[in-house]
Design an enzyme around this catalytic site. Structure first.
Site, PDB file in Angstrom:
ATOM      1  NE  ARG A 202      -3.824   2.332   1.133  1.00  0.00           N
ATOM      2  CZ  ARG A 202      -4.556   3.128   0.386  1.00  0.00           C
ATOM      3  NH1 ARG A 202      -4.436   3.075  -0.931  1.00  0.00           N
ATOM      4  NH2 ARG A 202      -5.421   3.961   0.919  1.00  0.00           N
TER       5      ARG A 202
ATOM      6  CD  GLU B 297      -0.084  -5.257  -6.535  1.00  0.00           C
ATOM      7  OE1 GLU B 297       0.032  -4.365  -7.392  1.00  0.00           O
ATOM      8  OE2 GLU B 297       0.397  -5.167  -5.394  1.00  0.00           O
TER       9      GLU B 297
ATOM     10  CD  GLU C  11      -2.978   6.896   0.113  1.00  0.00           C
ATOM     11  OE1 GLU C  11      -3.495   6.849   1.257  1.00  0.00           O
ATOM     12  OE2 GLU C  11      -3.619   7.188  -0.909  1.00  0.00           O
ATOM     13  CG  ASP C  12      -0.536   2.116   4.670  1.00  0.00           C
ATOM     14  OD1 ASP C  12      -1.041   3.248   4.683  1.00  0.00           O
ATOM     15  OD2 ASP C  12      -1.181   1.073   4.843  1.00  0.00           O
ATOM     16  CB  THR C  13       5.117   0.614   3.334  1.00  0.00           C
ATOM     17  OG1 THR C  13       4.700   0.035   2.084  1.00  0.00           O
ATOM     18  CG2 THR C  13       4.217   0.122   4.458  1.00  0.00           C
ATOM     19  NE  ARG C  14       4.559   4.787  -4.000  1.00  0.00           N
ATOM     20  CZ  ARG C  14       4.549   3.895  -4.997  1.00  0.00           C
ATOM     21  NH1 ARG C  14       5.694   3.497  -5.521  1.00  0.00           N
ATOM     22  NH2 ARG C  14       3.428   3.405  -5.444  1.00  0.00           N
TER      23      ARG C  14
ATOM     24  N   GLY D  43      -6.660   3.701 -12.240  1.00  0.00           N
ATOM     25  CA  GLY D  43      -8.085   3.815 -12.451  1.00  0.00           C
ATOM     26  C   GLY D  43      -8.813   2.848 -11.540  1.00  0.00           C
TER      27      GLY D  43
END
Length: 650
Positions: A31, A98, A33-36, A64
């Site tokens: 995810r 995914e 936004e959490d871990t990039r 999308g």
């Protein structure tokens, strides 16, 4: 993925058209936004520093409602999937789709799945409580007309929670330590696979055992060594075996394949980029030319790292000067291993330790040949004397042994004897030995072989197959035949063909044309195409043109307008800019060439980067056209009037 990253390929290892050919070692699911920018980024860098080829999606990827097909494809082409389950992982429908694909590939294709529970416990994931509970409340509202999809996501998360992985929720340890554990675990799993591969490399292990103590060591010196000899001798295989065996002894490693070929295409700066990315785990700036790359390598942290660097198939001192100029570019204990056919290149660069393989001895040569001809280490009954004769003709060259063995498999004693009779006319030219296997192909398979030899080495298998199918070839079965005959291999999802086999293909085309450029069935060099066009030498003999040009290298202004139409049998034309990723808006300010493109009527595939012409000529009627791609072109409109393309596809 850069064709240069094919680290675990081998021209001597068994090939199977039915075997899944992974392109990536690891697929990262997370995810963003959490871990990039923290855990995932640190893990990605650590994996790449160890030469583990890792796929993660781009930060700016436009998302999308549905997952991008390229991500599904990347999952299918990976050996391992690391799933970083964070608190808000389940809130992303993208992540859940995914994950569903990953579990499907696990069940159907043997993908290895390794979950990382990042600040969330496996029980929360399994029972879908806390943030996972709220996520599914939202999903049920949003997908009330498709509750089955939501239930599939729930079941998938339960399955993942039951897989053994790394639970950061319970471990009172630094993230950096856990990341090193993950990297070590992946390396061990990959190492066990490559060890099993190396066991099948007949005669190679004994070469490694001879070479390492004599030429390199594990002291504080910086060791630069060359492996030198004729084509087909197994230099690349030997360098690959060393890389497999010893890369985990170093702080960073990089295997740069096909240096000669890629340098000739103007891609030396991309090799510099690969070297830095693999050893240092990525870089903040893009390398656009060799001089910038040279400065960046010199000023990077390489000199503080103990590295293993393999430069495969070098043929010019400039390549060495720009990739491994001096020993002090690298840290103490580093190994720089160079393979080449030209000993003088090594001498010019001051490489004093040069190993020259002698080819396989008779016993190993017979074993390798039999592994291909009989699928076992000894000849079948009645074939011993014939096998020994073939081995004698091959002169210990692994490539010749593999190719001849694949050609003779399943044939009768009489057919073997006939082949041996033809060998008597061979006077030591390895191209003539290899051509025996080519001559045994059906005509369509020959055409596919020649197209790949001239145009598509190192290119993605699926994309090339689409192009060949658009040209009317039965490409999937044709590629399968070439792999079975050891005329082609597939590694990391890309086509790999030995230099000598490609050279043989070029030699066949030039022989068939009687040495006349305009009579060649294929043109693959920019200078040859320009010579034909500028001198009005186009003929119906030319069937395919695929050239890659650098900035200002392909000038169409002096070419007569009607010249293409004279190539009445042209089926394929690709004119591609090698550095088209550097979009230059100044190109749009150049006045248009007001001429039209007179396209041959038999043309099936046209792709022309930066085409400067006004439009397609309505005088042309290319009714067979399947693909039209005019990237960054300055076409004002496609054609005047009405033109029917019944075969054209998206």
């Amino acid at each position: 993925m850069d064709s240069g990253k094919r680290k675990r390929e081998s021209s001597l290892s068994p090939s199977s058209s039915s075997t899944r050919q992974p392109k990536y070692d690891v697929f990262l699911s997370f995810r963003g936004e959490d871990t990039r920018i923290n855990f995932t980024d640190h893990l990605y860098v650590a994996l790449n520093q160890k030469g583990i080829i890792t796929f993660r999606d781009e930060e700016g990827l436009e998302r999308g409602e549905s997952i991008a097909p390229k991500l599904f494809k990347a999952i299918e082409e990976s050996q391992f999937a690391i799933i970083i389950l964070s608190k808000d992982y389940a809130s992303s429908t993208w992540c859940l789709d995914e994950l569903t694909k990953i579990i499907k590939c696990k069940d159907e294709m043997g993908l290895k799945v390794l979950p990382v529970f990042y600040n969330v416990s496996p029980s929360v994931v399994r029972k879908q409580t806390e943030t996972f509970e709220q996520a599914f409340i939202d999903h049920q509202k949003r997908f009330e007309d498709n509750i089955k999809k939501v239930e599939t996501w729930r079941d998938t998360l339960k399955k993942v929670a039951d897989i053994s992985g790394w639970d950061l929720h319970l471990q009172n340890r630094h993230e950096s330590e856990i990341i090193q554990d993950i990297v070590k675990g992946i390396m061990e799993k990959l190492s066990s696979k490559s060890s099993s591969i190396n066991e099948n490399l007949i005669g190679i292990n004994s070469m490694v055992a001879e070479l390492i103590p004599s030429y390199v060591g594990f002291g504080n010196h910086i060791y630069m060594m060359g492996i030198c000899g004729m084509g087909g001798l197994g230099k690349t295989t030997l360098a690959s075996a060393i890389y497999y065996e010893y890369s985990d002894h170093f702080e960073g490693s990089s295997y740069i394949a096909n240096v000669r070929e890629r340098s000739e295409k103007g891609e030396l700066h991309e090799l510099q980029q690969q070297l830095l990315d693999e050893i240092l785990g990525g870089s903040n700036t893009k390398i656009y030319n060799v001089q910038v790359g040279l400065r960046k390598i010199k000023s990077s942290g390489l000199r503080h790292k103990k590295v293993l660097l393999v430069l495969d198939d070098v043929n010019h001192k400039d390549q060495l000067e720009n990739l491994a100029g001096k020993r002090d570019w690298f840290g103490s204990g580093s190994w720089i291993i160079i393979t080449t056919r030209d000993e003088h290149v090594l001498v010019q660069h001051g490489v004093l330790k040069i190993y020259k393989p002698n080819g396989l001895d008779d016993d190993d040569a017979l074993t390798l040949f039999c592994s291909k001809a009989f699928k076992k280490e000894q000849p079948a009954e009645g074939y011993m004397q014939l096998s020994q004769k073939v081995v004698e003709y091959a002169s210990g060259l692994p490539l010749a042994l593999v190719t001849l063995g694949s050609f003779l498999v399943g044939r009768t004693v009489e057919e073997w004897q006939s082949a041996l009779d033809s060998f008597k006319n061979i006077k030591g030219d390895i191209h003539d030995i290899l051509k025996i296997s080519y001559d045994g192909l059906e005509e369509m398979w020959k055409e596919i072989f020649l197209d790949i030899a001239c145009f598509f080495r190192g290119q993605e298998k699926d994309e090339v197959i689409r192009i060949l199918e658009n040209c009317g070839f039965d490409a999937r079965i044709g590629v399968s035949v070439l792999v079975e005959r050891s005329l082609l291999t597939v590694s990391r999802g890309c086509f790999v063909m030995h230099d000598l086999l490609a050279e043989m293909g070029h030699k066949i085309i030039r022989f068939e044309s009687g040495g006349k450029l305009e009579m060649q069935s294929r043109l693959w060099l920019v200078e040859d195409l320009l010579h034909v066009l500028e001198n009005d030498m186009a003929t119906k003999a030319i069937q395919a043109i695929v050239v890659r040009f650098k900035e200002n290298e392909f000038n169409y202004e002096a070419v007569p307008e009607v010249i293409l139409s004279k190539m009445s049998n042209l089926r394929l034309m690709i004119i591609k800019k090698t550095d088209c990723y550097r979009y230059d808006r100044r190109y749009l300010d150049v006045p248009n060439d007001q001429r039209q493109i007179l396209v041959p009527n038999q043309l099936r595939y046209l792709s022309w980067d930066r085409c400067p012409l006004k439009c397609l000529s309505s005088s042309s009627q290319p009714k067979e056209l399947v693909r039209l791609d005019l990237y960054e072109s300055r076409i004002e409109y496609l054609w005047e009037g009405v033109m029917v393309f019944r075969c054209l596809r998206d």
